[in-house]
Design an enzyme around this catalytic site. Structure first.
Site, PDB file in Angstrom:
ATOM      1  N   ASN A   1       0.854  -1.197   0.000  1.00  0.00           N
ATOM      2  CA  ASN A   1       0.000   0.000   0.000  1.00  0.00           C
ATOM      3  C   ASN A   1       0.886   1.241   0.000  1.00  0.00           C
ATOM      4  O   ASN A   1       2.107   1.142  -0.053  1.00  0.00           O
ATOM      5  CB  ASN A   1      -0.940  -0.028   1.214  1.00  0.00           C
ATOM      6  CG  ASN A   1      -0.156  -0.133   2.506  1.00  0.00           C
ATOM      7  OD1 ASN A   1       0.602   0.762   2.856  1.00  0.00           O
ATOM      8  ND2 ASN A   1      -0.297  -1.259   3.210  1.00  0.00           N
TER       9      ASN A   1
ATOM     10  N   LYS B   1       9.949 -16.415 -10.658  1.00  0.00           N
ATOM     11  CA  LYS B   1       9.074 -15.381 -11.226  1.00  0.00           C
ATOM     12  C   LYS B   1       7.895 -16.015 -11.966  1.00  0.00           C
ATOM     13  O   LYS B   1       8.095 -16.946 -12.770  1.00  0.00           O
ATOM     14  CB  LYS B   1       9.899 -14.513 -12.182  1.00  0.00           C
ATOM     15  CG  LYS B   1       9.132 -13.356 -12.757  1.00  0.00           C
ATOM     16  CD  LYS B   1       9.996 -12.550 -13.720  1.00  0.00           C
ATOM     17  CE  LYS B   1       9.150 -11.500 -14.408  1.00  0.00           C
ATOM     18  NZ  LYS B   1       9.869 -10.848 -15.499  1.00  0.00           N
TER      19      LYS B   1
ATOM     20  N   ILE C   1      -1.523  -8.055  14.121  1.00  0.00           N
ATOM     21  CA  ILE C   1      -0.452  -7.766  15.097  1.00  0.00           C
ATOM     22  C   ILE C   1      -1.006  -7.047  16.323  1.00  0.00           C
ATOM     23  O   ILE C   1      -0.732  -7.411  17.467  1.00  0.00           O
ATOM     24  CB  ILE C   1       0.637  -6.895  14.427  1.00  0.00           C
ATOM     25  CG1 ILE C   1       1.236  -7.657  13.239  1.00  0.00           C
ATOM     26  CG2 ILE C   1       1.709  -6.488  15.426  1.00  0.00           C
ATOM     27  CD1 ILE C   1       1.995  -6.797  12.251  1.00  0.00           C
TER      28      ILE C   1
ATOM     29  N   PHE D   1      -4.536   2.743  14.645  1.00  0.00           N
ATOM     30  CA  PHE D   1      -4.995   3.692  13.631  1.00  0.00           C
ATOM     31  C   PHE D   1      -6.045   2.971  12.806  1.00  0.00           C
ATOM     32  O   PHE D   1      -5.966   1.749  12.643  1.00  0.00           O
ATOM     33  CB  PHE D   1      -3.840   4.113  12.707  1.00  0.00           C
ATOM     34  CG  PHE D   1      -3.025   5.261  13.229  1.00  0.00           C
ATOM     35  CD1 PHE D   1      -2.184   5.109  14.316  1.00  0.00           C
ATOM     36  CD2 PHE D   1      -3.088   6.504  12.612  1.00  0.00           C
ATOM     37  CE1 PHE D   1      -1.428   6.166  14.789  1.00  0.00           C
ATOM     38  CE2 PHE D   1      -2.328   7.573  13.071  1.00  0.00           C
ATOM     39  CZ  PHE D   1      -1.497   7.406  14.163  1.00  0.00           C
TER      40      PHE D   1
ATOM     41  N   LYS E   1     -13.442  -1.133  15.098  1.00  0.00           N
ATOM     42  CA  LYS E   1     -12.077  -1.696  15.198  1.00  0.00           C
ATOM     43  C   LYS E   1     -11.547  -1.578  16.623  1.00  0.00           C
ATOM     44  O   LYS E   1     -10.884  -2.479  17.125  1.00  0.00           O
ATOM     45  CB  LYS E   1     -11.122  -0.961  14.242  1.00  0.00           C
ATOM     46  CG  LYS E   1     -11.126  -1.566  12.855  1.00  0.00           C
ATOM     47  CD  LYS E   1     -10.184  -0.850  11.907  1.00  0.00           C
ATOM     48  CE  LYS E   1     -10.488  -1.316  10.499  1.00  0.00           C
ATOM     49  NZ  LYS E   1      -9.867  -0.521   9.461  1.00  0.00           N
TER      50      LYS E   1
HETATM   51  O1  PMT Z   1       2.688   6.075   6.642  1.00  0.00           O
HETATM   52  P1  PMT Z   1       2.049   7.370   6.178  1.00  0.00           P
HETATM   53  O2  PMT Z   1       2.225   7.622   4.705  1.00  0.00           O
HETATM   54  O3  PMT Z   1       2.484   8.534   7.024  1.00  0.00           O
HETATM   55  O4  PMT Z   1       0.471   7.252   6.365  1.00  0.00           O
HETATM   56  C1  PMT Z   1      -0.080   7.142   7.639  1.00  0.00           C
HETATM   57  C2  PMT Z   1      -1.157   6.046   7.702  1.00  0.00           C
HETATM   58  C3  PMT Z   1      -2.346   6.494   6.861  1.00  0.00           C
HETATM   59  C4  PMT Z   1      -0.593   4.717   7.174  1.00  0.00           C
HETATM   60  C5  PMT Z   1      -1.510   5.844   9.195  1.00  0.00           C
HETATM   61  O5  PMT Z   1      -1.843   7.056   9.743  1.00  0.00           O
HETATM   62  C6  PMT Z   1      -2.628   4.849   9.386  1.00  0.00           C
HETATM   63  O6  PMT Z   1      -3.807   5.152   9.257  1.00  0.00           O
HETATM   64  N1  PMT Z   1      -2.202   3.580   9.728  1.00  0.00           N
HETATM   65  C7  PMT Z   1      -3.091   2.456   9.862  1.00  0.00           C
HETATM   66  C8  PMT Z   1      -3.374   1.875   8.519  1.00  0.00           C
HETATM   67  C9  PMT Z   1      -4.161   0.587   8.606  1.00  0.00           C
HETATM   68  O7  PMT Z   1      -3.649  -0.462   8.283  1.00  0.00           O
HETATM   69  O8  PMT Z   1      -5.355   0.701   9.112  1.00  0.00           O
HETATM   70  P2  PMT Z   1      -6.375  -0.542   9.340  1.00  0.00           P
HETATM   71  O9  PMT Z   1      -7.643   0.126   9.584  1.00  0.00           O
HETATM   72  O10 PMT Z   1      -6.279  -1.456   8.177  1.00  0.00           O
HETATM   73  O11 PMT Z   1      -5.819  -1.275  10.625  1.00  0.00           O
HETATM   74  C10 PMT Z   1      -6.296  -0.978  11.928  1.00  0.00           C
HETATM   75  C11 PMT Z   1      -5.188  -1.192  12.933  1.00  0.00           C
HETATM   76  O12 PMT Z   1      -4.802  -2.573  12.959  1.00  0.00           O
HETATM   77  C12 PMT Z   1      -3.938  -0.401  12.624  1.00  0.00           C
HETATM   78  O13 PMT Z   1      -3.412   0.080  13.834  1.00  0.00           O
HETATM   79  C13 PMT Z   1      -2.989  -1.448  12.009  1.00  0.00           C
HETATM   80  O14 PMT Z   1      -1.631  -1.146  12.253  1.00  0.00           O
HETATM   81  C14 PMT Z   1      -3.426  -2.726  12.722  1.00  0.00           C
HETATM   82  N2  PMT Z   1      -3.240  -3.955  11.946  1.00  0.00           N
HETATM   83  C15 PMT Z   1      -3.924  -4.151  10.789  1.00  0.00           C
HETATM   84  C16 PMT Z   1      -3.789  -5.359  10.118  1.00  0.00           C
HETATM   85  C17 PMT Z   1      -2.943  -6.352  10.643  1.00  0.00           C
HETATM   86  N3  PMT Z   1      -2.767  -7.499  10.020  1.00  0.00           N
HETATM   87  N4  PMT Z   1      -2.291  -6.118  11.786  1.00  0.00           N
HETATM   88  C18 PMT Z   1      -2.427  -4.956  12.443  1.00  0.00           C
HETATM   89  O15 PMT Z   1      -1.804  -4.750  13.496  1.00  0.00           O
END
Ligand code: PMT
Length: 398
Positions: free
Chosen positions: A210, A289, A309, A325, A339
């Site tokens: 992403n 590949k 995680i 986030f 969430k």
């Molecule tokens: O890196 P930048 O360019 O500065 O951009 C910032 C950002 C937009 C990436 C950041 O501010 C942000 O929003 N990060 C979270 C992105 C995300 O994966 O969101 P989510 O809604 O998919 O996940 C929710 C939470 O679960 C997040 O805290 C994520 O880190 C966590 N997660 C998600 C999936 C996974 N398999 N494991 C996780 O821990």
């Protein structure tokens, strides 16, 4: 020594003989890593030229409150929003008197009224003026408003007197500016932060990922360090330099990130999941590949969920404070709240990633922070500024 890496510092110069030291203050601030813009009062321009300060700061010097060249003639508001901190060096007795009563009759005084940034004053004046009751009362009023002071020092003065009133040395002023960012609210705490994207390999040359740049997570690492924390920064593949004071661990995939987090989380006080972890990865990653042949028109990928995680951290027997986030393109608050509940988080930062000017990759962000009991809206600001605001909120949860 505190650094000023990625900090934007406004230097106000007022009209006293110590203005001749202002270029050195600017240079010392830049040596600590700051970007500097200078505002000069009319009196300051009698002592040194704007050109000198333009040369040492690398930016146009601002002198006029009503500046037709500034966007929408609102230069004072733009400057007030720009500065992470403001230092006035030298601050004359007259300047202190005008600031104390909240005058807004020149650019510098107006910017001070319009800014929420920390303000540091480096007074410089004759020893009798320094001791004068009116001056001391003004300083007292400014201190009550949260303004900090560095100096003045004692010694021989330009007017021939000896005593207190000499402006502090440039290096001391620059360090005092840096110390404005050292809040100590996370003293002795260990903070683990994830940042950037994860890369999920399809074959040796292709991957799913992403647009995360890591800027938000890296800014949080610096803000937490400035607040006194020991920081472990677990970073996906990004092109950023981490704060040298952070313990950086580089990872590639969600699985790597999980293992790195679990390796350091024991005893941590706070976990912040700012990383954009891929939710899915290919079920198999080919060792060679994947070839395109004439016969193949479409390719179907089979994906499986990656480990969650942040949910793994909040499921620990003694979890730290866990902050997530939520990157959403629609129904921001609804999804973020769901969430927070599902992943059992203390706080979630709802990030609208449908906008080009904030979120992924941009230097700015605008978020809504949800805790179990409150909702805090944070307007658009630089990711560095936002990180400091978020760390203040997070520190309240520990
Ligand atoms: O890196 P930048 O360019 O500065 O951009 C910032 C950002 C937009 C990436 C950041 O501010 C942000 O929003 N990060 C979270 C992105 C995300 O994966 O969101 P989510 O809604 O998919 O996940 C929710 C939470 O679960 C997040 O805290 C994520 O880190 C966590 N997660 C998600 C999936 C996974 N398999 N494991 C996780 O821990």
């Amino acid at each position: 020594m505190q650094s000023l890496q990625n900090k934007r510092i406004l230097v106000g110069v007022t009209g006293g003989i110590a203005a001749y030291k202002a270029p050195d203050v600017v240079r010392r601030l830049r040596d600590l890593g700051a970007e500097v813009k200078v505002i000069m009062t009319r009196g300051a321009c009698e002592f040194i030229t704007p050109l000198t300060l333009q040369a040492v700061s690398g930016n146009r010097v601002h002198t006029e409150l009503l500046d037709a060249e500034a966007e929408a003639a609102m230069g004072h508001i733009e400057l007030a929003r720009w500065g992470d901190a403001i230092v006035v060096a030298p601050a004359t007795a007259d300047a202190l008197a005008r600031f104390a009563v909240g005058r807004a009759d020149d650019l510098l005084a107006t910017v001070l009224c319009a800014s929420d940034a920390p303000v540091l004053l480096a007074p410089a004046m004759n020893q009798a003026m320094w001791r004068d009751q009116a001056n001391q009362t003004n300083l007292q009023r400014l201190a009550e408003r949260g303004y900090r002071t560095v100096g003045p020092g004692e010694g021989a003065q330009a007017c021939g007197d000896t005593g207190a009133g000499r402006m502090s040395e440039a290096a001391e002023i620059a360090q005092a500016v840096a110390d404005c960012f050292a809040s100590g609210i996370l003293d002795g705490r260990h903070v683990v932060i994830t940042a950037g994207p994860s890369l999920e390999a399809l074959d040796p040359v292709r991957y799913l990922s992403n647009y995360s740049s890591g800027k938000m997570g890296f800014a949080l690492a610096t803000a937490a360090i400035e607040a006194g924390a020991k920081v472990t920064l677990i970073a996906g593949p990004v092109h950023l330099q981490a704060d040298a004071r952070a313990q950086r661990v580089d990872v590639v995939s969600a699985q790597d990130m999980l293992e790195a987090v679990m390796g350091v989380i024991d005893g941590a006080d706070i976990f912040v999941g700012a990383a954009a972890v891929a939710d899915f990865r290919p079920v198999t990653s080919e060792s060679q590949k994947i070839k395109k042949t004439a016969a193949v028109q479409t390719l179907t990928l089979e994906l499986e969920k990656t480990p969650d995680i942040i949910a793994a951290v909040s499921s620990l027997i003694s979890p730290p404070v866990v902050v997530g986030f939520a990157a959403e393109t629609h129904d921001l608050l609804e999804h973020a709240n769901a969430k927070m509940q599902r992943k059992n988080l203390q706080m979630i930062v709802a990030n609208d990633v449908s906008r080009d000017d904030i979120g992924f990759s941009s230097d700015s962000n605008e978020v809504i922070v949800l805790t179990r009991s409150e909702q805090v809206e944070m307007p658009k600001m630089s990711k560095d500024q936002l990180a400091r605001e978020l760390i203040k909120l997070i520190a309240q949860q520990v």
